[in-house]
Write an enzyme that holds these catalytic residues in place. Structure first.
Site, short mmCIF file in Angstrom:
data_model
loop_
_atom_site.label_atom_id
_atom_site.label_comp_id
_atom_site.label_asym_id
_atom_site.label_seq_id
_atom_site.Cartn_x
_atom_site.Cartn_y
_atom_site.Cartn_z
N LYS A 32 -32.85 -30.86 -50.35
CA LYS A 32 -32.12 -30.46 -49.13
C LYS A 32 -32.95 -30.53 -47.85
O LYS A 32 -32.81 -29.69 -46.97
CB LYS A 32 -31.58 -29.03 -49.29
N ASP A 49 -29.48 -19.93 -57.02
CA ASP A 49 -28.27 -19.38 -56.37
C ASP A 49 -27.02 -19.47 -57.24
O ASP A 49 -26.16 -18.60 -57.20
CB ASP A 49 -28.02 -20.01 -54.98
C1 BGC Z 1 -31.00 -27.35 -55.63
C2 BGC Z 1 -30.38 -26.32 -56.54
C3 BGC Z 1 -29.43 -25.42 -55.77
C4 BGC Z 1 -28.44 -26.26 -54.98
C5 BGC Z 1 -27.45 -25.42 -54.18
C6 BGC Z 1 -29.93 -28.05 -54.81
O1 BGC Z 1 -30.56 -28.89 -53.87
O2 BGC Z 1 -31.73 -28.30 -56.38
O3 BGC Z 1 -31.37 -25.57 -57.20
O4 BGC Z 1 -28.78 -24.58 -56.66
O5 BGC Z 1 -29.12 -27.12 -54.12
O6 BGC Z 1 -28.09 -24.60 -53.26
#
Ligand code: BGC
Length: 465
Positions: free
Chosen positions: A162, A197
């Site tokens: 992200k 989460d």
């Molecule tokens: C992460 C996850 C997370 C998801 C939603 C992803 O980029 O790898 O661990 O649950 O984003 O936040």
């Protein structure tokens, strides 16, 4: 506008998600889950055991804190639990958006930022919130990145996602990083649960409704977790857990099998800070949908007179067009698409656009959002089918709740309907009748606090008392 038509036609073809394609995706998701459960590193899906063996029952009492480091925001929260009758007596929370420099800084800077926010928040405790005498304040830490859990209260960051690019964290225990930062702040608290989460959302939703079996986040990023039987997890057999249930974090963002990708997706991926990774996430989640559309529009502007003969530099800037803009444009039902015009003007610097051009842009957004929503639906159907195959009638034959959270799901009605539509196509009306897709707002924050309570360091003392 006419010259943009072939680009739109091509896009529609390449982003199409007809039922056979969705079936393939759902099947590949289920197969990938099995592979990931068999052995670590065996496939695209990490299928990370959460070390959660018992979900909050409702009888938890006392004051608990939660930290939530996710996509765009950082949150601190406290909750006073009152046990079976009173349940959640009170909650308070604070949220800040995570500064860019922190997302691209050092591990210490990130955790100092977290610990100092937490410290200020703890200093304001009062009112209905009361710590039991002789106890430390306990924290449930929601850390929404792929973490290899090593116990309920420790885990190693595998990689950032992200858009995070904090140096030095991958390979480290994030709870140890937080503890060190809390010590620097002179803050004496203890982390009782480290959770993804999705896991927090599942625990939070399950606290109110025991039929919740799956939790999905569709926000900046995306992921899903679900309740799995321990005997269906070959890679945990050496622990001798016997029969029971646990939560598995699929990390489905890393899935890629059979996805309908365009050159725009491939270019975006190649230029991202994690090329080749998180392809499902890059196709369906909030951080990326706006950017894919921007790339299509930039191509159209180059090859057609969609925006007149000159177009603004702003359109060339990665990530200027965001998913909330797409959403606002898609809600515009006016004859002249005035909202679309102002977004084009304000966000990508287009001075003049014809109504026909605005229509094309809404179509492009719809195409990308529809693909995302339908693929998300196929992913959920895949999880449900895997669960059903392992325990006939226990999933699809009875009320089963899929808890949803995240800004994309919450705020984008078209995305939501595309998602549910795809699930219905795949599962059929009879099974779909028992499936409840439900938004659980803020599940992950409260859920993490509940898991801290369920895994309290003082749990034994509580039993003795
Ligand atoms: C992460 C996850 C997370 C998801 C939603 C992803 O980029 O790898 O661990 O649950 O984003 O936040």
């Amino acid at each position: 506008v006419a010259a943009a038509a072939p680009i739109l036609d091509d896009l529609r073809l390449q982003c199409a998600t007809p039922l056979p394609l969705l079936r393939h995706v759902a099947g590949a998701m289920a197969a990938g889950m099995r592979t990931g459960l068999a052995a670590d590193g065996a496939g695209e899906l990490k299928m990370i055991p959460s070390y959660v063996y018992s979900l909050p029952t409702g009888s938890e009492t006392g004051l608990f804190y939660a930290l939530d480091l996710g996509g765009t925001n950082f949150r601190v929260l406290r909750v006073q639990l009152g046990g079976k009758d009173k349940r959640v007596v009170d909650t308070e929370s604070e949220q800040v958006s995570i500064p860019k420099e922190i997302m691209h800084g050092t591990t210490e800077e990130l955790f100092d930022f977290i610990a100092s926010r937490l410290s200020k928040f703890v200093a304001m405790e009062g009112g209905n919130f009361q710590l039991q005498e002789g106890r430390k304040r306990e924290i449930g830490f929601t850390f929404s990145f792929p973490v290899k859990q090593t116990s309920i209260d420790s885990g190693i960051l595998i990689k950032w996602t992200k858009g995070f690019a904090v140096s030095g964290t991958a390979g480290k225990d994030v709870v140890a990083c937080l503890n060190a930062a809390m010590e620097r702040q002179g803050l004496d608290m203890s982390v009782s649960a480290l959770v993804n989460d999705t896991v927090g959302a599942l625990a939070g939703a399950h606290y109110w409704d025991e039929d919740v079996m799956v939790a999905v986040i569709l926000g900046t990023g995306t992921n899903a977790c679900y309740i799995e039987r321990t005997e269906s997890i070959p890679k945990l057999q050496h622990l001798g857990l016997g029969t029971g249930n646990t939560i598995i974090n699929t990390e489905w963002g890393a899935f890629s099998d059979g996805l309908p990708l365009t050159e725009f997706d491939k270019d975006m991926d190649a230029e991202s800070i994690n090329p080749g990774e998180q392809i499902f996430e890059k196709t369906i989640s909030g951080m990326y949908l706006g950017e894919i559309v921007r790339r299509v529009l930039a191509r159209m502007a180059q090859e057609s007179d969609l925006f007149g003969h000159s177009f603004a530099d702003k359109l060339a800037e990665p990530f200027v067009l965001r998913t909330p803009h797409l959403c606002a444009m898609q809600q515009d039902n006016s004859e002249d698409l005035g909202e679309v015009e102002s977004i084009l003007h304000d966000i990508i610097g287009v001075n003049q656009s014809s109504v026909a051009a605005r229509r094309v842009i809404v179509e492009v957004s719809d195409c990308i959002v529809k693909r995302g929503g339908r693929l998300a639906g196929a992913g959920i159907a895949g999880i449900l089918q895997k669960m059903e195959n392992d325990s006939k009638g226990l999933i699809l034959g009875r009320r089963t709740v899929v808890a949803m959270d995240g800004g994309l799901y919450e705020n984008y009605p078209q995305y939501r309907s595309y998602m549910v539509e795809a699930m219905a196509e795949l599962l059929g009306p009879r099974d779909m009748e028992h499936i409840v897709v439900e938004h659980t707002k803020d599940g992950s924050g409260i859920g993490a606090a509940l898991l801290a309570a369920a895994n309290s360091k003082y749990a034994a003392a509580q039993l003795l008392a």
